[in-house]
Structure formats: structure tokens, C-alpha cells
Scaffold this motif. Sequence first.
Motif, PDB file in Angstrom:
ATOM      1  N   GLN A   1       0.831  -1.192   0.000  1.00  0.00           N
ATOM      2  CA  GLN A   1       0.000   0.000   0.000  1.00  0.00           C
ATOM      3  C   GLN A   1       0.865   1.241   0.000  1.00  0.00           C
ATOM      4  O   GLN A   1       2.050   1.203   0.310  1.00  0.00           O
ATOM      5  CB  GLN A   1      -0.913   0.008   1.242  1.00  0.00           C
ATOM      6  N   ASP A   2       0.244   2.359  -0.365  1.00  0.00           N
ATOM      7  CA  ASP A   2       0.920   3.646  -0.277  1.00  0.00           C
ATOM      8  C   ASP A   2       0.384   4.368   0.941  1.00  0.00           C
ATOM      9  O   ASP A   2      -0.621   3.962   1.540  1.00  0.00           O
ATOM     10  CB  ASP A   2       0.675   4.469  -1.545  1.00  0.00           C
ATOM     11  N   LEU A   3       1.037   5.446   1.338  1.00  0.00           N
ATOM     12  CA  LEU A   3       0.561   6.236   2.455  1.00  0.00           C
ATOM     13  C   LEU A   3      -0.828   6.795   2.152  1.00  0.00           C
ATOM     14  O   LEU A   3      -1.199   6.955   0.991  1.00  0.00           O
ATOM     15  CB  LEU A   3       1.533   7.386   2.735  1.00  0.00           C
ATOM     16  N   PRO A   4      -1.610   7.084   3.184  1.00  0.00           N
ATOM     17  CA  PRO A   4      -2.945   7.649   2.948  1.00  0.00           C
ATOM     18  C   PRO A   4      -2.883   8.921   2.105  1.00  0.00           C
ATOM     19  O   PRO A   4      -1.885   9.645   2.106  1.00  0.00           O
ATOM     20  CB  PRO A   4      -3.442   7.954   4.369  1.00  0.00           C
ATOM     21  N   GLU A   5      -3.961   9.164   1.397  1.00  0.00           N
ATOM     22  CA  GLU A   5      -4.040  10.338   0.522  1.00  0.00           C
ATOM     23  C   GLU A   5      -3.790  11.618   1.318  1.00  0.00           C
ATOM     24  O   GLU A   5      -4.319  11.804   2.407  1.00  0.00           O
ATOM     25  CB  GLU A   5      -5.415  10.408  -0.136  1.00  0.00           C
ATOM     26  N   GLY A   6      -2.949  12.469   0.754  1.00  0.00           N
ATOM     27  CA  GLY A   6      -2.660  13.746   1.386  1.00  0.00           C
ATOM     28  C   GLY A   6      -1.433  13.743   2.274  1.00  0.00           C
ATOM     29  O   GLY A   6      -0.987  14.804   2.724  1.00  0.00           O
TER      30      GLY A   6
ATOM     31  N   CYS B   1      12.282  18.279   6.697  1.00  0.00           N
ATOM     32  CA  CYS B   1      11.089  17.956   5.918  1.00  0.00           C
ATOM     33  C   CYS B   1      10.117  17.120   6.741  1.00  0.00           C
ATOM     34  O   CYS B   1       8.892  17.340   6.687  1.00  0.00           O
ATOM     35  CB  CYS B   1      11.488  17.209   4.646  1.00  0.00           C
ATOM     36  N   LEU B   2      10.638  16.180   7.516  1.00  0.00           N
ATOM     37  CA  LEU B   2       9.777  15.315   8.316  1.00  0.00           C
ATOM     38  C   LEU B   2       8.935  16.099   9.315  1.00  0.00           C
ATOM     39  O   LEU B   2       7.788  15.734   9.593  1.00  0.00           O
ATOM     40  CB  LEU B   2      10.620  14.290   9.073  1.00  0.00           C
ATOM     41  N   VAL B   3       9.486  17.171   9.877  1.00  0.00           N
ATOM     42  CA  VAL B   3       8.748  17.960  10.856  1.00  0.00           C
ATOM     43  C   VAL B   3       7.433  18.454  10.258  1.00  0.00           C
ATOM     44  O   VAL B   3       6.347  18.245  10.822  1.00  0.00           O
ATOM     45  CB  VAL B   3       9.601  19.150  11.355  1.00  0.00           C
TER      46      VAL B   3
ATOM     47  N   ASN C   1       8.473   3.658   0.098  1.00  0.00           N
ATOM     48  CA  ASN C   1       7.281   4.465  -0.191  1.00  0.00           C
ATOM     49  C   ASN C   1       7.017   5.485   0.906  1.00  0.00           C
ATOM     50  O   ASN C   1       6.273   6.445   0.701  1.00  0.00           O
ATOM     51  CB  ASN C   1       6.049   3.568  -0.347  1.00  0.00           C
ATOM     52  N   ILE C   2       7.604   5.252   2.080  1.00  0.00           N
ATOM     53  CA  ILE C   2       7.481   6.206   3.177  1.00  0.00           C
ATOM     54  C   ILE C   2       8.624   7.208   3.142  1.00  0.00           C
ATOM     55  O   ILE C   2       8.414   8.422   3.221  1.00  0.00           O
ATOM     56  CB  ILE C   2       7.473   5.476   4.536  1.00  0.00           C
ATOM     57  N   PHE C   3       9.837   6.669   3.024  1.00  0.00           N
ATOM     58  CA  PHE C   3      11.035   7.497   3.009  1.00  0.00           C
ATOM     59  C   PHE C   3      11.657   7.405   1.608  1.00  0.00           C
ATOM     60  O   PHE C   3      12.293   6.404   1.276  1.00  0.00           O
ATOM     61  CB  PHE C   3      12.040   7.004   4.069  1.00  0.00           C
TER      62      PHE C   3
ATOM     63  N   PRO D   1       2.239  13.988   3.081  1.00  0.00           N
ATOM     64  CA  PRO D   1       3.462  14.431   2.400  1.00  0.00           C
ATOM     65  C   PRO D   1       4.560  13.376   2.541  1.00  0.00           C
ATOM     66  O   PRO D   1       4.548  12.573   3.477  1.00  0.00           O
ATOM     67  CB  PRO D   1       3.839  15.718   3.149  1.00  0.00           C
ATOM     68  N   LYS D   2       5.498  13.384   1.606  1.00  0.00           N
ATOM     69  CA  LYS D   2       6.637  12.476   1.670  1.00  0.00           C
ATOM     70  C   LYS D   2       7.931  13.275   1.633  1.00  0.00           C
ATOM     71  O   LYS D   2       7.985  14.366   1.089  1.00  0.00           O
ATOM     72  CB  LYS D   2       6.608  11.484   0.495  1.00  0.00           C
ATOM     73  N   CYS D   3       8.977  12.691   2.222  1.00  0.00           N
ATOM     74  CA  CYS D   3      10.263  13.366   2.300  1.00  0.00           C
ATOM     75  C   CYS D   3      11.351  12.514   1.665  1.00  0.00           C
ATOM     76  O   CYS D   3      11.377  11.288   1.832  1.00  0.00           O
ATOM     77  CB  CYS D   3      10.629  13.654   3.756  1.00  0.00           C
ATOM     78  N   LYS D   4      12.234  13.188   0.960  1.00  0.00           N
ATOM     79  CA  LYS D   4      13.360  12.517   0.323  1.00  0.00           C
ATOM     80  C   LYS D   4      14.529  12.445   1.289  1.00  0.00           C
ATOM     81  O   LYS D   4      14.777  13.369   2.063  1.00  0.00           O
ATOM     82  CB  LYS D   4      13.778  13.278  -0.938  1.00  0.00           C
TER      83      LYS D   4
END
Length: 250
Positions: free
Chosen positions: A24-29, A42-44, A246-248, A31-34
Motif C-alpha cells: 500500500q501507499d501512504l494515505p491520501e494527502g 522535511c519530516l517535521v 514508499n514512506i522514506f 506528504p513524503k520526504c526525500k
Amino acid sequence: MSKYALLLLLIAAVAQELTVTTAQDLPEGFPKCKRDANFDKCLVDAVNHAIQLLKAGNKEFGIPPLEPLAVKKLVIDAGNAPINLRQTLKNVKVHDMISTSKIQRYRTDLDKHLIICDSRTDRIEMIGDYEMSGRILLLPITGHGRANVTLINTKIEHRLIGEPFERDGVKYMRLKDYRVAFDPKRVYMNFENLFNDKTLSDGMNRFLNENWETVFNELKVGYAKSFGIIFRELSNKLFEKVPFDNIFLS
């Protein structure tokens, strides 16, 4: 090959196909960080936005509503002088923890699957049924009834300790431990029906609130352990279903 054998092979193939868990992917909306030099910053912003999206829960991932958060049971033990106490809270509703929380800083080492963050929460109000027995500063205490424990302006350190695993050749991460440290500026406590006597109950509640720092310093490890378990279970509902990359983002 007989028709019967062919049918068995077909059923086995279909069953095997059905047991494969689709990534699965993260829920809609969300944000993701590189994973670059700005990753922690970015994570904050990303997680502050994401936790507000989860206030109402997420059925797809099996995440219950977080505002208020329903907790079946909290067991808090303090076994060292000056406090020897067992406190059980049941059917607890935790109010304002999500809506008044703000993550301030991340420190990550994803090679070691370690995530540390600092947050501040304006108000955490826990309301539920309690049972309590023990001693506080040599004073015996016992009772059961309704309770309200409220933490004000609380600094919280979250330490997420993960471990990798693979599913269908894809890397995931699960949290094996989630450690929490609470540092509130003030704690208010009210336990109805202590000693089954209103006068004694009012006096003990006044004593608890006048000495809140001493009392809570002995109890906060128990609260931290209980909430660490809750946060780990909630976090793994995402981590165990969404691939690591897919998260990070790499």
C-alpha cells in the motif's frame, strides 16, 4: 492429468495469489520526504500535517479516531519510596493530544532504523474510570470512581526503534519499540470517591495537586510505557503495510 488434479492445482494457485499482500501507499494527502540533507526538517512539516489528517482515524489502515483517543486500559505502577502505588485507568478517553501537539525536531538514522523526535503538546486530558491503592508519602490511598489526569505544556521525546523485514521481496520496517518520555510543566489530578468519603477525597486531591511534581515524577515512567505501547501499535498500522521506500523516498 485428470480433471480433478487440474482443478486442485488451479485452486492452489488461486489461493496462493490471494495470500500475497498488496503493498500500500501512504494515505491520501500524506506528504513524503526525500532522504537528503533536508530530510529531518522535511519530516517535521510532513508529520505535523499527517497527524492532523489522522484525527478522525483511517479505516483503510485500521486506525481508530485519535481525537479523542479511546484507551481500554492503562496500568500505572510506582513501587519505590516515597510512592508505592498501583493505579488502573479503564475506558479512558484522551482529549487534545493530537489537536494541540506540534513536532519540533527530528533526528533520524534510517540505516539503523532509528527515529527520534521532540514534540510539545499544550494539553493532554485523560478521563476514565480508576482503581487505586497504595501509599503516597507515607499516606495510605485507596479508591475507585471517575478520574481526570491532565498534563499541561508537555515536552515529549519519542524514540522509535525499528527493524526491517521483507514481504514479497519488498523491504518494510516495523517498530519493535516505541519509547516515550514526558516532561509536563503542570499536572492536574482529580480522583472522585477516594476512601469512599467526600471530605477525605477532597483533602487527598488537594494534597496530590499541591505535590503534583513529586507524585507525577514517580508515575510518569508508567504512563510513558503505556503510551509507548499505544503509539507503537498505531504507528505499525502504517509501517507494516507501506514499503520502506514508499514512506522514506530514496
